[in-house]
Design a protein around this motif. Structure first.
Motif, short mmCIF file in Angstrom:
data_model
loop_
_atom_site.label_atom_id
_atom_site.label_comp_id
_atom_site.label_asym_id
_atom_site.label_seq_id
_atom_site.Cartn_x
_atom_site.Cartn_y
_atom_site.Cartn_z
N PRO A 210 18.22 15.07 11.08
CA PRO A 210 19.09 15.02 9.90
C PRO A 210 19.37 13.60 9.41
CG PRO A 210 20.42 15.33 11.85
CD PRO A 210 18.99 15.23 12.32
N ALA A 211 18.78 12.58 10.06
CA ALA A 211 19.10 11.19 9.73
C ALA A 211 18.86 10.83 8.26
CB ALA A 211 18.31 10.24 10.65
N PRO A 212 17.82 11.35 7.58
CA PRO A 212 17.62 10.98 6.17
C PRO A 212 18.60 11.64 5.21
CG PRO A 212 15.57 11.73 7.21
CD PRO A 212 16.69 12.14 8.09
N LEU A 213 19.42 12.56 5.70
CA LEU A 213 20.26 13.38 4.82
C LEU A 213 21.69 12.86 4.75
CD1 LEU A 213 19.06 16.90 6.06
CD2 LEU A 213 18.08 15.48 4.22
N VAL A 215 25.87 13.90 4.02
CA VAL A 215 26.77 15.02 4.31
C VAL A 215 27.70 15.24 3.12
CG1 VAL A 215 28.57 15.89 5.84
CG2 VAL A 215 26.69 14.53 6.78
N ARG A 216 27.77 16.50 2.65
CA ARG A 216 28.71 16.88 1.60
C ARG A 216 29.35 18.20 1.99
NH1 ARG A 216 24.44 14.92 -1.84
NH2 ARG A 216 25.09 13.00 -2.89
N GLN A 217 30.68 18.21 1.96
CA GLN A 217 31.44 19.42 2.32
C GLN A 217 31.04 19.95 3.70
OE1 GLN A 217 30.89 22.16 -0.94
NE2 GLN A 217 32.23 20.99 -2.31
N GLN A 218 30.94 19.02 4.63
CA GLN A 218 30.64 19.33 6.04
C GLN A 218 29.32 20.08 6.22
OE1 GLN A 218 34.10 21.36 7.59
NE2 GLN A 218 35.25 19.44 7.78
N ARG A 219 28.37 19.80 5.33
CA ARG A 219 27.03 20.37 5.46
C ARG A 219 26.00 19.29 5.13
NH1 ARG A 219 26.73 25.83 5.94
NH2 ARG A 219 28.63 27.02 5.52
N TRP A 220 24.80 19.47 5.69
CA TRP A 220 23.73 18.54 5.36
C TRP A 220 23.26 18.80 3.93
CZ3 TRP A 220 23.76 14.68 8.33
CH2 TRP A 220 23.97 14.80 9.72
N ASP A 221 23.18 17.72 3.17
CA ASP A 221 22.77 17.87 1.77
C ASP A 221 21.42 17.18 1.57
OD1 ASP A 221 23.59 19.07 -0.70
OD2 ASP A 221 23.88 17.05 -1.50
N VAL A 276 22.40 21.41 17.72
CA VAL A 276 23.52 21.98 16.94
C VAL A 276 23.89 21.04 15.80
CG1 VAL A 276 25.94 22.69 17.03
CG2 VAL A 276 24.40 23.26 18.93
N HIS A 277 23.89 19.73 16.09
CA HIS A 277 24.21 18.75 15.05
C HIS A 277 23.17 18.76 13.93
CE1 HIS A 277 25.63 15.03 13.23
NE2 HIS A 277 24.42 14.49 13.36
N ALA A 278 21.91 19.04 14.26
CA ALA A 278 20.86 19.12 13.24
C ALA A 278 21.05 20.34 12.34
CB ALA A 278 19.49 19.15 13.90
N LEU A 279 21.69 21.38 12.88
CA LEU A 279 21.97 22.57 12.07
C LEU A 279 23.18 22.35 11.17
CD1 LEU A 279 21.42 25.37 14.75
CD2 LEU A 279 19.97 24.88 12.78
N ARG A 280 24.23 21.79 11.76
CA ARG A 280 25.46 21.53 11.01
C ARG A 280 26.12 20.27 11.57
NH1 ARG A 280 29.51 25.93 8.60
NH2 ARG A 280 31.05 24.51 7.69
N LYS A 352 14.83 21.74 4.47
CA LYS A 352 15.91 22.49 5.14
C LYS A 352 15.32 23.42 6.20
CE LYS A 352 19.38 26.04 4.29
NZ LYS A 352 20.06 26.89 3.28
N TYR A 353 14.23 24.09 5.87
CA TYR A 353 13.63 25.06 6.79
C TYR A 353 12.96 24.35 7.98
CZ TYR A 353 14.45 27.96 2.71
OH TYR A 353 15.04 28.59 1.65
N VAL A 354 12.38 23.18 7.71
CA VAL A 354 11.79 22.39 8.78
C VAL A 354 12.88 21.95 9.76
CG1 VAL A 354 10.56 20.25 9.34
CG2 VAL A 354 9.92 21.58 7.31
N ARG A 355 14.00 21.46 9.21
CA ARG A 355 15.11 20.99 10.04
C ARG A 355 15.70 22.12 10.88
NH1 ARG A 355 20.35 21.36 8.72
NH2 ARG A 355 19.87 21.66 6.50
N VAL A 356 15.93 23.26 10.25
CA VAL A 356 16.53 24.41 10.95
C VAL A 356 15.58 24.93 12.04
CG1 VAL A 356 17.27 26.80 10.69
CG2 VAL A 356 18.03 25.07 9.05
N ALA A 357 14.29 25.04 11.68
CA ALA A 357 13.31 25.54 12.66
C ALA A 357 13.20 24.58 13.84
CB ALA A 357 11.95 25.71 11.99
N GLY A 358 13.15 23.28 13.57
CA GLY A 358 13.06 22.28 14.64
C GLY A 358 14.28 22.32 15.54
N ALA A 359 15.47 22.47 14.92
CA ALA A 359 16.71 22.51 15.71
C ALA A 359 16.75 23.75 16.59
CB ALA A 359 17.91 22.48 14.77
#
Length: 374
Positions: A210-213, A215-221, A276-280, A352-359
């Motif tokens: 998630p480093a390139p992303l 955070v907005r409203q407690q979510r990765w944007d 977990v941090h990569a998801l949220r 988003k799908y790459v990040r979620v799948a990897g996490a």
């Protein structure tokens, strides 16, 4: 008919004996800068046959070993031998079943300044009383030749010469090494440790997801821009490097010691937290602190590899430096291969799908490792 039957039985027993030989002694040599550490493995069944009584580790057995081990320089100058430790542990397996063995840890040191790499080993423990017995001698560790204990090098066999009735000494002659050779082998060991250490790499890669992303409203944007992305990546990687370098140094020097199992358990925990941090976002903006904290744990796992070498100050210092250089080189190679693709992917919506799948995959792997290690 009886004659052939008897011959067949003899053949069967002969083949069985060849397939399951009686245990021999093993001598493992660790070449140090000022002497040679030796581990002597004596099968108890053979040792009791030689002594004629039950074996109990103690002064009598220590005296027996000292009486039968006489290293000396090639010029004939005797070495000083000290028994550091004696204990019993399970050995291997023979046709009669498993056996135990006495382990003797010895220190052999030249009295005068002669080469520790070239000497004659006069040894006849058990062999003097049990003529069929043998001692298999190998070099287990020779840091200056790049041998740090991963594999042994056979030197030779000590046994009775039936014709002459004598037990000839074994000449140990190791090629000359160097500090540079030892340092270079430690760099290679560090690279190998990371290449084979899937858990260490997975922690770092998941933390980078998630480093390139932003955070907005407690979510990765969305993507935060090339400058933002590179700064975050550099901070995380640097923090992890500093963290594991500190505990690698302290652990390898013996200034900090933790039981092995808690350290091994905390490594998959670190991956699970990063997944977990990569998801949220759990700790947005503080990834470098988390990387440094968990880097301390990973460094303790690295340190165990070097602490077991038991080197002098100079060689341990070079080992720590070389091992750490190897770790950083392999990490850098992996990062250079992964980061460009990570930055490119983070700029498109499907990241988003790459990040979620990897996490999720990392979380599953961490859970499996955690269960196994507990």
């Amino acid at each position: 008919m009886r004659y052939y039957l008897l011959l067949l039985i003899c053949c069967v027993f002969t083949l069985d004996a060849r397939a399951h030989p009686m245990p021999n002694s093993i001598i493992l040599l660790d070449i140090k800068s000022n002497g040679v550490a030796a581990e002597v493995q004596l099968p108890i069944s053979e040792l009791e046959l030689a002594l004629g009584h039950k074996v109990v580790p103690g002064p009598a057995l220590q005296a027996y070993l000292l009486e039968h081990i006489h290293p000396q320089s090639l010029e004939g100058k005797p070495w000083r031998v000290t028994v550091k430790n004696l204990y019993i542990q399970p050995g291997g397996q023979t046709y009669t079943g498993p056996y135990n063995e006495v382990i003797g840890e010895l220190w052999m040191e030249p009295v005068e300044q002669t080469s520790v790499r070239n000497f004659s080993l006069h040894y006849d423990a058990i062999i003097a009383e049990v003529n069929s017995h043998k001692a298999l001698v190998s070099v287990r560790q020779d840091w200056e030749r790049g041998n740090y204990g991963e594999q042994t090098t056979e030197v030779g066999v000590i046994k009775l010469d039936v014709k002459s009735g004598t037990i000839a000494p074994l000449i140990v002659s190791e090629e000359q090494g160097s500090l540079w050779w030892g340092f270079r082998s430690m760099v290679a060991l560090g690279m190998q440790h990371i290449a084979a250490g899937t858990d260490h790499l997975l922690f770092l890669l998941v933390l980078l997801l998630p480093a390139p992303l932003v955070v907005r409203q407690q979510r990765w944007d969305g993507y935060g821009g090339i400058k933002y992305c590179l700064m975050r990546l550099i901070q995380i990687i640097t923090a992890f490097t500093i963290g594991h370098s500190i505990t690698l140094l302290l652990g390898a020097l013996g200034w900090l010691r933790l039981p092995g199992q808690p350290v091994e358990i905390l490594i998959p925990v670190s991956i699970l937290v990063s997944a977990v941090h990569a998801l949220r976002p759990l700790f947005p903006g503080r990834e470098s602190w988390v990387a440094a904290g968990f880097g301390l744990i990973h460094g303790m796992a690295f340190a165990g590899t070097l602490a077991n070498l038991q080197l002098d100050t100079t060689r341990m210092g070079l080992s720590i430096l070389g091992f750490n250089v190897g770790i950083e080189l392999m990490q850098l190679i992996v990062i250079l291969l992964v980061v460009p693709g990570l930055i490119w992917l983070s700029r498109i919506p499907t990241y988003k799908y790459v990040r979620v799948a990897g996490a999720i995959l990392a979380g599953i792997a961490a859970t499996v490792w955690l269960t196994e290690r507990i």
